[in-house]
Design a protein around this motif. Structure first.
Motif, PDB file in Angstrom:
ATOM      1  N   LEU A  83      -6.196  -1.919  -7.487  1.00 42.66           N
ATOM      2  CA  LEU A  83      -7.268  -2.202  -6.693  1.00 42.66           C
ATOM      3  C   LEU A  83      -6.600  -2.468  -5.247  1.00 42.66           C
ATOM      4  O   LEU A  83      -7.103  -2.070  -4.433  1.00 42.66           O
ATOM      5  CB  LEU A  83      -7.871  -3.498  -7.328  1.00 42.66           C
ATOM      6  CG  LEU A  83      -8.895  -4.105  -6.343  1.00 42.66           C
ATOM      7  CD1 LEU A  83     -10.428  -3.209  -5.754  1.00 42.66           C
ATOM      8  CD2 LEU A  83      -9.747  -5.417  -6.734  1.00 42.66           C
ATOM      9  N   PHE A  84      -5.608  -3.161  -5.010  1.00 48.32           N
ATOM     10  CA  PHE A  84      -5.028  -3.332  -3.943  1.00 48.32           C
ATOM     11  C   PHE A  84      -4.489  -1.945  -3.102  1.00 48.32           C
ATOM     12  O   PHE A  84      -5.047  -1.813  -2.110  1.00 48.32           O
ATOM     13  CB  PHE A  84      -3.411  -4.016  -4.234  1.00 48.32           C
ATOM     14  CG  PHE A  84      -2.606  -4.471  -2.958  1.00 48.32           C
ATOM     15  CD1 PHE A  84      -2.718  -5.439  -2.295  1.00 48.32           C
ATOM     16  CD2 PHE A  84      -1.965  -3.379  -2.443  1.00 48.32           C
ATOM     17  CE1 PHE A  84      -2.100  -5.720  -1.194  1.00 48.32           C
ATOM     18  CE2 PHE A  84      -1.073  -3.698  -1.187  1.00 48.32           C
ATOM     19  CZ  PHE A  84      -1.218  -4.909  -0.756  1.00 48.32           C
ATOM     20  N   ASP A  85      -3.958  -0.897  -3.987  1.00 45.54           N
ATOM     21  CA  ASP A  85      -3.926   0.180  -3.378  1.00 45.54           C
ATOM     22  C   ASP A  85      -5.039   1.171  -2.893  1.00 45.54           C
ATOM     23  O   ASP A  85      -5.089   1.695  -1.976  1.00 45.54           O
ATOM     24  CB  ASP A  85      -2.933   1.142  -4.192  1.00 45.54           C
ATOM     25  CG  ASP A  85      -1.719   0.780  -4.460  1.00 45.54           C
ATOM     26  OD1 ASP A  85      -1.160  -0.272  -3.841  1.00 45.54           O
ATOM     27  OD2 ASP A  85      -1.153   1.129  -5.580  1.00 45.54           O
ATOM     28  N   ARG A  86      -6.119   0.934  -3.830  1.00 50.32           N
ATOM     29  CA  ARG A  86      -7.275   1.377  -3.331  1.00 50.32           C
ATOM     30  C   ARG A  86      -7.862   0.837  -2.146  1.00 50.32           C
ATOM     31  O   ARG A  86      -8.548   1.629  -1.119  1.00 50.32           O
ATOM     32  CB  ARG A  86      -8.315   1.415  -4.575  1.00 50.32           C
ATOM     33  CG  ARG A  86      -9.659   2.277  -4.399  1.00 50.32           C
ATOM     34  CD  ARG A  86     -10.423   2.368  -5.753  1.00 50.32           C
ATOM     35  NE  ARG A  86     -11.326   1.159  -6.281  1.00 50.32           N
ATOM     36  CZ  ARG A  86     -10.757   0.582  -7.301  1.00 50.32           C
ATOM     37  NH1 ARG A  86      -9.649   0.831  -8.144  1.00 50.32           N
ATOM     38  NH2 ARG A  86     -11.214  -0.641  -7.616  1.00 50.32           N
ATOM     39  N   LEU A  87      -7.949  -0.519  -1.974  1.00 54.70           N
ATOM     40  CA  LEU A  87      -8.321  -1.110  -0.671  1.00 54.70           C
ATOM     41  C   LEU A  87      -7.508  -0.649   0.548  1.00 54.70           C
ATOM     42  O   LEU A  87      -8.113  -0.512   1.558  1.00 54.70           O
ATOM     43  CB  LEU A  87      -8.431  -2.680  -1.073  1.00 54.70           C
ATOM     44  CG  LEU A  87      -9.398  -3.180  -2.005  1.00 54.70           C
ATOM     45  CD1 LEU A  87      -9.136  -4.466  -2.213  1.00 54.70           C
ATOM     46  CD2 LEU A  87     -10.975  -2.526  -1.583  1.00 54.70           C
ATOM     47  N   VAL A  88      -6.198  -0.630   0.322  1.00 59.36           N
ATOM     48  CA  VAL A  88      -5.302  -0.259   1.432  1.00 59.36           C
ATOM     49  C   VAL A  88      -5.802   1.207   1.894  1.00 59.36           C
ATOM     50  O   VAL A  88      -6.055   1.357   3.004  1.00 59.36           O
ATOM     51  CB  VAL A  88      -4.168  -0.232   1.179  1.00 59.36           C
ATOM     52  CG1 VAL A  88      -2.915   0.585   2.185  1.00 59.36           C
ATOM     53  CG2 VAL A  88      -3.451  -1.580   0.866  1.00 59.36           C
ATOM     54  N   GLN A  89      -6.209   2.295   1.007  1.00 57.19           N
ATOM     55  CA  GLN A  89      -6.676   3.426   1.430  1.00 57.19           C
ATOM     56  C   GLN A  89      -7.748   3.593   1.890  1.00 57.19           C
ATOM     57  O   GLN A  89      -8.230   4.331   2.779  1.00 57.19           O
ATOM     58  CB  GLN A  89      -6.615   4.344   0.168  1.00 57.19           C
ATOM     59  CG  GLN A  89      -5.364   4.807  -0.541  1.00 57.19           C
ATOM     60  CD  GLN A  89      -4.401   5.636   0.373  1.00 57.19           C
ATOM     61  OE1 GLN A  89      -4.902   6.470   1.021  1.00 57.19           O
ATOM     62  NE2 GLN A  89      -3.248   5.199   0.659  1.00 57.19           N
ATOM     63  N   ALA A  90      -8.812   2.634   1.570  1.00 57.44           N
ATOM     64  CA  ALA A  90     -10.222   2.320   2.182  1.00 57.44           C
ATOM     65  C   ALA A  90     -10.270   1.728   3.493  1.00 57.44           C
ATOM     66  O   ALA A  90     -11.300   2.172   4.285  1.00 57.44           O
ATOM     67  CB  ALA A  90     -10.932   1.734   1.143  1.00 57.44           C
ATOM     68  N   ALA A  91      -9.165   1.042   3.726  1.00 55.64           N
ATOM     69  CA  ALA A  91      -9.038   0.275   5.065  1.00 55.64           C
ATOM     70  C   ALA A  91      -9.016   1.357   6.149  1.00 55.64           C
ATOM     71  O   ALA A  91      -8.349   2.435   6.286  1.00 55.64           O
ATOM     72  CB  ALA A  91      -7.951  -0.644   5.140  1.00 55.64           C
ATOM     73  N   GLU A  92      -9.664   0.653   7.530  1.00 55.70           N
ATOM     74  CA  GLU A  92      -9.676   1.441   8.667  1.00 55.70           C
ATOM     75  C   GLU A  92      -8.220   1.179   9.242  1.00 55.70           C
ATOM     76  O   GLU A  92      -8.065   2.113  10.025  1.00 55.70           O
ATOM     77  CB  GLU A  92     -10.763   1.313   9.588  1.00 55.70           C
ATOM     78  CG  GLU A  92     -10.906   1.931  10.698  1.00 55.70           C
ATOM     79  CD  GLU A  92     -12.245   1.682  11.353  1.00 55.70           C
ATOM     80  OE1 GLU A  92     -12.110   0.759  12.534  1.00 55.70           O
ATOM     81  OE2 GLU A  92     -13.261   2.073  11.059  1.00 55.70           O
ATOM     82  N   GLU A  93      -7.925   0.012   8.986  1.00 55.66           N
ATOM     83  CA  GLU A  93      -6.661  -0.540   9.630  1.00 55.66           C
ATOM     84  C   GLU A  93      -5.828  -1.193   8.788  1.00 55.66           C
ATOM     85  O   GLU A  93      -6.341  -2.139   7.830  1.00 55.66           O
ATOM     86  CB  GLU A  93      -6.932  -1.621  11.011  1.00 55.66           C
ATOM     87  CG  GLU A  93      -5.758  -2.048  11.340  1.00 55.66           C
ATOM     88  CD  GLU A  93      -6.256  -3.102  12.417  1.00 55.66           C
ATOM     89  OE1 GLU A  93      -5.238  -3.588  13.192  1.00 55.66           O
ATOM     90  OE2 GLU A  93      -7.380  -3.838  12.296  1.00 55.66           O
ATOM     91  N   VAL A  94      -4.527  -0.991   8.780  1.00 54.32           N
ATOM     92  CA  VAL A  94      -3.654  -1.867   7.855  1.00 54.32           C
ATOM     93  C   VAL A  94      -2.624  -2.320   8.888  1.00 54.32           C
ATOM     94  O   VAL A  94      -1.790  -1.468   9.363  1.00 54.32           O
ATOM     95  CB  VAL A  94      -3.115  -0.978   6.822  1.00 54.32           C
ATOM     96  CG1 VAL A  94      -2.111  -1.974   5.821  1.00 54.32           C
ATOM     97  CG2 VAL A  94      -4.288  -0.408   5.967  1.00 54.32           C
ATOM     98  N   LEU A  95      -2.386  -3.656   8.914  1.00 52.33           N
ATOM     99  CA  LEU A  95      -1.316  -4.525   9.461  1.00 52.33           C
ATOM    100  C   LEU A  95      -0.428  -5.203   8.821  1.00 52.33           C
ATOM    101  O   LEU A  95      -0.685  -5.957   8.005  1.00 52.33           O
ATOM    102  CB  LEU A  95      -1.974  -5.464  10.617  1.00 52.33           C
ATOM    103  CG  LEU A  95      -1.295  -6.314  11.580  1.00 52.33           C
ATOM    104  CD1 LEU A  95      -0.182  -5.454  12.352  1.00 52.33           C
ATOM    105  CD2 LEU A  95      -2.031  -7.382  12.132  1.00 52.33           C
ATOM    106  N   VAL A  96       0.811  -4.696   8.680  1.00 54.20           N
ATOM    107  CA  VAL A  96       1.823  -5.282   7.840  1.00 54.20           C
ATOM    108  C   VAL A  96       2.615  -6.046   8.906  1.00 54.20           C
ATOM    109  O   VAL A  96       3.147  -5.611   9.854  1.00 54.20           O
ATOM    110  CB  VAL A  96       2.837  -4.404   7.028  1.00 54.20           C
ATOM    111  CG1 VAL A  96       3.769  -4.973   6.422  1.00 54.20           C
ATOM    112  CG2 VAL A  96       1.957  -3.319   6.338  1.00 54.20           C
TER     113      VAL A  96
END
Length: 163
Positions: A83-96
């Motif tokens: 689920l974590f990986d799927r949400l990262v893929q679906a995100a328009e922006e990922v800020l680490v």
């Protein structure tokens, strides 16, 4: 456009998950119906991921804040990884965030980032006071309130945390 961030408990009981998800769907629908919705989440297990899924289901855009460089590797458990990986893929922006390790400072920084971006905060919260450890749900609610950000508390009847 309305930007809504989330804070909430990770340790929801199995029976609480559909109750919380339904309450989030109802809450977010009103914002999605009145314009563009952006959800900001750290996508941790529990409330954060349920919120992220509800934002996407409402047609909103997802912005993800990951507290540290090692978060995925060291903090995401196998039962949450897909689920974590799927949400990262679906995100328009990922800020680490630049923190090397996931610790209290990284979580506090992530919460500060959520509050800075938010027009509103959704708190999947049972109302318990801060634990004193910092970086928890109650702390984030208090920080948002201090910053003048409206907080919508979601804790439907029957919701509970794992003992």
């Amino acid at each position: 456009m309305t930007t809504i961030a989330v804070t909430g408990h990770m340790d929801l009981t199995e029976d609480s998950v559909p109750l919380v998800r339904n309450a989030l769907d109802v809450l977010l629908k009103q914002y999605a119906d009145h314009g563009e919705l952006v959800g900001v989440s750290c996508i941790a297990k529990g409330a954060d991921s349920l919120f992220a899924e509800a934002v996407l289901a409402a047609g909103g855009r997802l912005s993800v804040v990951i507290p540290s460089q090692d978060y995925r590797q060291n903090k995401v458990k196998p039962d949450h990884a897909a689920l974590f990986d799927r949400l990262v893929q679906a995100a328009e922006e990922v800020l680490v965030l630049p923190h090397e390790t996931a610790n209290r400072h990284a979580y506090e920084a992530a919460n500060a980032e959520l509050i800075e971006r938010a027009d509103r905060l959704v708190a999947v919260w049972n109302g318990d006071p801060p634990s004193g450890k910092g970086g928890g749900t109650a702390d984030t609610v208090l920080e948002a309130q201090a910053a003048g950000i409206p907080v919508d508390v979601v804790w439907p009847d029957g919701a509970a945390r794992v003992d």
